[in-house]
Design a protein around this motif. Structure first.
Motif, PDB file in Angstrom:
ATOM      1  N   GLU A   1      44.447  20.323  36.969  1.00 37.81           N
ATOM      2  CA  GLU A   1      43.158  20.192  35.872  1.00 37.81           C
ATOM      3  C   GLU A   1      43.320  18.835  35.573  1.00 37.81           C
ATOM      4  N   PHE A   2      42.158  17.992  35.289  1.00 38.79           N
ATOM      5  CA  PHE A   2      41.975  16.966  34.554  1.00 38.79           C
ATOM      6  C   PHE A   2      40.730  16.944  33.913  1.00 38.79           C
ATOM      7  N   GLU A   3      40.354  15.730  33.287  1.00 39.31           N
ATOM      8  CA  GLU A   3      39.300  15.456  32.509  1.00 39.31           C
ATOM      9  C   GLU A   3      38.418  14.487  32.833  1.00 39.31           C
TER      10      GLU A   3
ATOM     11  N   TYR B   1      35.330  11.733  31.468  1.00 41.13           N
ATOM     12  CA  TYR B   1      34.694  11.305  30.528  1.00 41.13           C
ATOM     13  C   TYR B   1      33.384  10.501  30.834  1.00 41.13           C
TER      14      TYR B   1
ATOM     15  N   ARG C   1      32.769  14.871  27.484  1.00 36.75           N
ATOM     16  CA  ARG C   1      33.866  15.174  28.335  1.00 36.75           C
ATOM     17  C   ARG C   1      33.851  16.582  28.910  1.00 36.75           C
TER      18      ARG C   1
ATOM     19  N   PRO D   1      35.987  19.109  31.510  1.00 34.59           N
ATOM     20  CA  PRO D   1      37.029  19.546  32.262  1.00 34.59           C
ATOM     21  C   PRO D   1      37.015  19.803  33.981  1.00 34.59           C
TER      22      PRO D   1
ATOM     23  N   ARG E   1      38.411  21.822  36.947  1.00 30.56           N
ATOM     24  CA  ARG E   1      39.410  22.802  36.888  1.00 30.56           C
ATOM     25  C   ARG E   1      40.141  22.661  38.344  1.00 30.56           C
TER      26      ARG E   1
ATOM     27  N   ALA F   1      31.867  20.055  38.487  1.00 34.27           N
ATOM     28  CA  ALA F   1      32.134  20.069  37.060  1.00 34.27           C
ATOM     29  C   ALA F   1      30.888  19.531  36.409  1.00 34.27           C
TER      30      ALA F   1
ATOM     31  N   ARG G   1      39.959  13.237  43.185  1.00 33.95           N
ATOM     32  CA  ARG G   1      40.440  13.851  42.072  1.00 33.95           C
ATOM     33  C   ARG G   1      41.029  12.580  41.177  1.00 33.95           C
TER      34      ARG G   1
ATOM     35  N   THR H   1      45.091  11.904  33.583  1.00 36.38           N
ATOM     36  CA  THR H   1      44.740  13.116  32.974  1.00 36.38           C
ATOM     37  C   THR H   1      43.203  12.754  32.608  1.00 36.38           C
ATOM     38  N   CYS H   2      42.685  11.675  32.318  1.00 36.76           N
ATOM     39  CA  CYS H   2      41.362  11.391  31.983  1.00 36.76           C
ATOM     40  C   CYS H   2      40.755  10.441  33.116  1.00 36.76           C
TER      41      CYS H   2
END
Ligand code: FES
Length: 317
Positions: free
Chosen positions: A231-233, A235, A242, A244, A246, A254, A307, A311-312
């Motif tokens: 998972e990452f986020e 923005y 924001r 997520p 999955r 998403a 992907r 992480t963001c």
């Protein structure tokens, strides 16, 4: 899915060209000429149920009265090919995009074309283009068996049949791409279309005889995208949200789940419709559209398949 279809085409011919492979001739509904296309081009079919699927044009590039496509019925696919096989009958009208090209030919002293399975379609069109223009080329076509090889008899009767080499996994005609490519490594461009493993195999062989990455071109089968990863986020800088993403989910899914509309057509990383500016973070590019230089620049990302290593990922959305 924001693409609006531009053409209204009628199915003029539907025929079985190999096990589970149907070929269709699509003509302009009112019988007129169709927009010209380049070798490697595809059209997007707008199918019943809201499916939009991209199919390469395999006919002669100087042919303006019809578009020719071939569709493998994929039982484990996302359903588009089954709709085509079950619902598209002679005389039916289907809405499509105009031709677009993500797999264009580059002029070179020697061109090698390698097809795995239904990946033959854009390469037949490229072979026609080469032959019509008197260029040097060879087409190698691999299939699991003769029964699964589309256009086998037609290829044997084409005016450039001497440049076509057929290989079957269950026969004794193995392909040795490295020895084929060795003779013209410095001047050749190599085009491969098929499953990911086939493309990797051909391109590894090409590199092993000194062919540079800039001389290699490929297009994967539609439907082959890998959304695995943690998972990452994301923005969304414009809407300040924001979200997520999955494991196993795409950014497109998403973002759409959050009620935000995004341009997308193929959802397979091949058309470029969902490319979105990246403002911060490091994408994990999994598309077929961006060049190596564009991937390294990290200014754009394909939302439907790529992907994130960070992480963001901050997007201009
Ligand atoms: Fe086609 Fe993403 S929708 S590349």
């Amino acid at each position: 899915m924001n693409e609006q279809p531009e053409l209204s085409l009628r199915v003029a011919s539907r025929r079985l060209v190999a096990e589970d492979i149907l070929a269709f001739d699509l003509v302009e509904s009112n019988g007129g000429l169709l927009p010209a296309f380049e070798p490697g081009a595809h059209i997007n079919l707008h199918l019943p149920g809201g499916h939009i699927r991209s199919y390469s044009l395999y006919g002669r590039p100087d042919e303006r009265d019809r578009y020719r496509i071939a569709v493998l019925r994929a039982e484990d696919g996302r359903g588009g090919s089954k709709v085509v096989h079950d619902a598209l009958q002679n005389g039916d009208v289907v809405m499509t995009s105009a031709p677009a090209n993500c797999f264009a030919l580059v002029e070179a002293p020697m061109t090698w074309l390698f097809a795995g399975g239904i990946g033959i379609t854009p390469l037949i069109c490229m072979a026609w283009s080469m032959w019509l223009r008197g260029r040097r080329f060879a087409l190698h076509y691999c299939a699991r068996s003769a029964l699964k090889m589309a256009f086998r008899d037609e290829l044997a009767n084409l005016p450039f049949a001497d440049s076509v080499h057929l290989h079957f996994n269950d026969d004794v005609l193995p392909l040795d791409p490295a020895s084929a490519l060795r003779e013209s490594a410095s001047e050749a461009h190599v085009y491969t279309c098929g499953p990911a493993g086939f493309i990797d195999w051909i391109e590894q062989a090409a590199r092993s005889v000194g062919i540079a990455g800039s001389q290699l071109h490929h297009e994967r089968f539609s439907g082959e995208t890998d959304s695995s990863g943690p998972e990452f986020e994301v923005y969304l800088a414009t809407s300040k949200r924001r979200l997520p993403v999955r494991p196993g989910e795409t950014m497109l899914e998403a973002i759409t789940r959050a009620g935000i509309s995004v341009n997308a057509v193929c959802e397979q990383g091949v058309c470029g419709a969902c490319l979105t500016p990246v403002l911060d973070g490091k994408p994990d590019h999994r598309d077929q559209v961006l060049t190596d230089e564009e991937r390294e620049a990290n200014r754009l990302v394909a939302l439907c398949c790529s992907r994130s290593f960070s992480t963001c990922l901050t997007l201009d959305l």
